[in-house]
Enzyme design. Structure first.
Site, mmCIF file in Angstrom:
data_model
loop_
_atom_site.group_PDB
_atom_site.id
_atom_site.type_symbol
_atom_site.label_atom_id
_atom_site.label_comp_id
_atom_site.label_asym_id
_atom_site.label_seq_id
_atom_site.Cartn_x
_atom_site.Cartn_y
_atom_site.Cartn_z
ATOM 1 N N LYS A 89 0.783 -1.250 0.000
ATOM 2 C CA LYS A 89 0.000 0.000 0.000
ATOM 3 C C LYS A 89 0.811 1.294 0.000
ATOM 4 O O LYS A 89 0.513 2.216 0.746
ATOM 5 C CB LYS A 89 -0.907 0.034 1.247
ATOM 6 N N ASP B 58 -5.190 -5.201 10.924
ATOM 7 C CA ASP B 58 -6.516 -4.541 10.989
ATOM 8 C C ASP B 58 -7.669 -5.529 10.789
ATOM 9 O O ASP B 58 -8.746 -5.366 11.360
ATOM 10 C CB ASP B 58 -6.613 -3.365 10.001
HETATM 11 C C1 GLC Z 1 -2.679 -4.777 2.853
HETATM 12 C C2 GLC Z 1 -1.848 -5.310 4.009
HETATM 13 C C3 GLC Z 1 -2.713 -6.085 4.978
HETATM 14 C C4 GLC Z 1 -3.901 -5.250 5.408
HETATM 15 C C5 GLC Z 1 -4.662 -4.750 4.199
HETATM 16 C C6 GLC Z 1 -5.833 -3.849 4.582
HETATM 17 O O1 GLC Z 1 -3.134 -5.845 2.110
HETATM 18 O O2 GLC Z 1 -0.800 -6.107 3.529
HETATM 19 O O3 GLC Z 1 -1.979 -6.470 6.112
HETATM 20 O O4 GLC Z 1 -4.743 -6.008 6.229
HETATM 21 O O5 GLC Z 1 -3.783 -4.027 3.352
HETATM 22 O O6 GLC Z 1 -5.415 -2.732 5.273
#
Ligand code: GLC
Length: 452
Positions: free
Chosen positions: A159, A195
């Site tokens: 991200k 999360d």
């Molecule tokens: C990305 C991260 C993951 C997280 C997701 C939503 O995929 O790698 O850990 O849960 O974003 O935020």
């Protein structure tokens, strides 16, 4: 809403985004295979869907009490929260968001953790808790290999983050050290969580049959309750007396080995090449808020070049990468039927003035194509997890801006999941309120009591 078929040039481009039922069923099968590889001791190392164990066995009992700090890091903002659990229905949350400069996301890791520690310290001083010993639950939403509840090694950034010197390190220790370097607050990090885990745990607090936590926001990922006996990467998987363990699938990486190539479009490949993590997070790049807007933008630009949209209109902004925000999709699809108020506003922001009704209908249909595909892919993922758990009636806790703000995302999920499940299970999709914060506090409370 106008159908994309009314616009032949756009339809030609959008066709490959329209997943058939058969393709969706195939995606469910392939994801299941990848998840099993992630769980298995012999296959985990080469698996792309890592299925990290979380060391969280228990959903909250409702008896958790106390005051906890929580930290939510995973998007461009991060939040510090003070969560007070005082009765099974009473959770008091006080929170503050901090904007992070983009340079922090790609700079040295030490600067990132120093900045977080500084915000934490300011927050504690403002709340007059800087002299108290405060346990903290750290929601860190990246792929982390968890060694315990309070120890997690970052395996890769996702991200838009790319801070040097963090991959391969225990992020709890990095933050704890940054806090200690300042020495002005007494914070002890007692738990680290994803999360999705926070979302599942906090939803389960209210809804006992919650078994899946889902995020469709900047990124996309899901966690679910797996039988401990199947979590082979957990040392005690054969002997544990705890029946279940939450598994963080990190499904965003699904397809990194090519198994989704049969449904990827040339636009997906372009997005991937433009991104700061090429060949990574293939599934996520087809689904999440970080990329949906850019897909729409690329399609619009191609149509402009073909002279099929916005004839004789000029716009500099539309040619700028990442300029079309995913929130625009939600706004455009929220326009009343036959009206284009939001769409016109957004085009105006992009410097496109004088677009025809036809043009705007076409933009709306493109947005719909991209959001529908996203929801179809998430539906495949959720159905795969429901089948895997053999759950007959389960609730799914969901958070993230795409799910929260898109006017039809919820219904798209319900329709597509219902179709794929063919009556084999019941499910309920619940918007999670402050899952990351509340979930972090609940897990911190479990961790704190384990320590005692
Ligand atoms: C990305 C991260 C993951 C997280 C997701 C939503 O995929 O790698 O850990 O849960 O974003 O935020």
């Amino acid at each position: 809403m106008a159908a994309i078929t009314q616009f032949p040039a756009a339809f030609e481009i959008c066709k490959p985004f329209m997943l058939t039922d058969q393709q969706m069923q195939e995606i469910v099968v392939r994801l299941n295979k990848e998840i099993n590889m992630g769980l298995g001791r012999d296959t985990h190392a080469r698996a792309v869907v890592k299925c990290y164990i979380t060391h969280v066995h228990d959903l909250p009992s409702g008896n958790e009490r106390g005051r906890f700090l929580a930290l939510d890091l995973g998007g461009t903002n991060f939040r510090v929260l003070l969560v007070t659990l005082s009765s099974d229905s009473d959770v008091d949350i006080l929170s503050k968001s901090y904007v992070m400069d983009k340079s922090l996301l790609v700079g040295p890791g030490r600067a990132l953790f120093d900045f977080i520690a500084e915000c934490l310290s300011n927050f504690c001083k403002e709340q007059n808790i800087d002299k108290e010993e405060m346990p903290l639950g750290f929601t860190f939403s990246f792929p982390v290999q968890q060694i315990g509840l309070d120890k997690g090694i970052l395996t890769s950034w996702t991200k838009g983050f790319k801070c040097e010197g963090v991959i391969g390190k225990n992020v709890v220790e990095l933050l704890q050290h940054a806090i200690e370097r300042r020495g002005d607050v007494k914070i002890k990090i007692v738990a680290i969580l994803n999360d999705t885990t926070g979302t599942l745990v906090s939803c389960a607090y209210k809804q006992r049959n919650c078994r899946i936590g889902l995020i469709v926001g900047t990124g996309s990922n899901a966690c679910y309750m797996e039988r401990t006996g199947n979590t082979e990467m957990y040392e005690g998987y054969q002997t544990s007396n705890k029946p279940n363990m939450i598994v963080n699938t990190e499904w965003g990486a699904f397809g990194d080995n090519g198994v989704l190539d049969f449904v990827r479009t040339s636009y997906d490949k372009r997005i991937d090449q433009e991104s700061i993590n090429p060949h990574k997070q293939t599934f996520e790049k087809c689904i999440s808020g970080m990329y949906m807007g850019e897909l729409v933008r690329l399609i619009i630009v191609d149509l402009m070049e073909q002279g099929a949209i916005f004839k004789n209109l000029k716009s500099q902004s539309i040619y700028e990468k990442w300029r079309f925000e995913t929130s625009f999709i939600s706004e455009i699809e929220s326009d009343e039927p036959g009206h284009h108020r939001n769409c016109a506003n957004i085009l105006d922001q992009l410097g496109i003035r004088g677009a025809t009704d036809n043009d705007m209908q076409c933009v709306q249909a493109i947005c719909e194509t991209i959001s529908t595909r996203s929801a179809k892919l998430v539906s495949c993922g959720l159905v795969c997890l429901i089948n895997k758990m053999n759950a007959k009636d389960c609730a799914i806790g969901i958070d993230g801006g795409v799910y929260r703000f898109h006017p039809k995302y919820h219904d798209l999920l319900v329709d597509n999941m219902t179709k794929l499940l063919r009556g084999s299970a019941k499910f309920e999709l619940l918007l999670s309120e402050d899952g990351s914060g509340r979930g972090a506090a609940l897990i911190a409370s479990v961790a704190a009591s384990r320590k005692k």
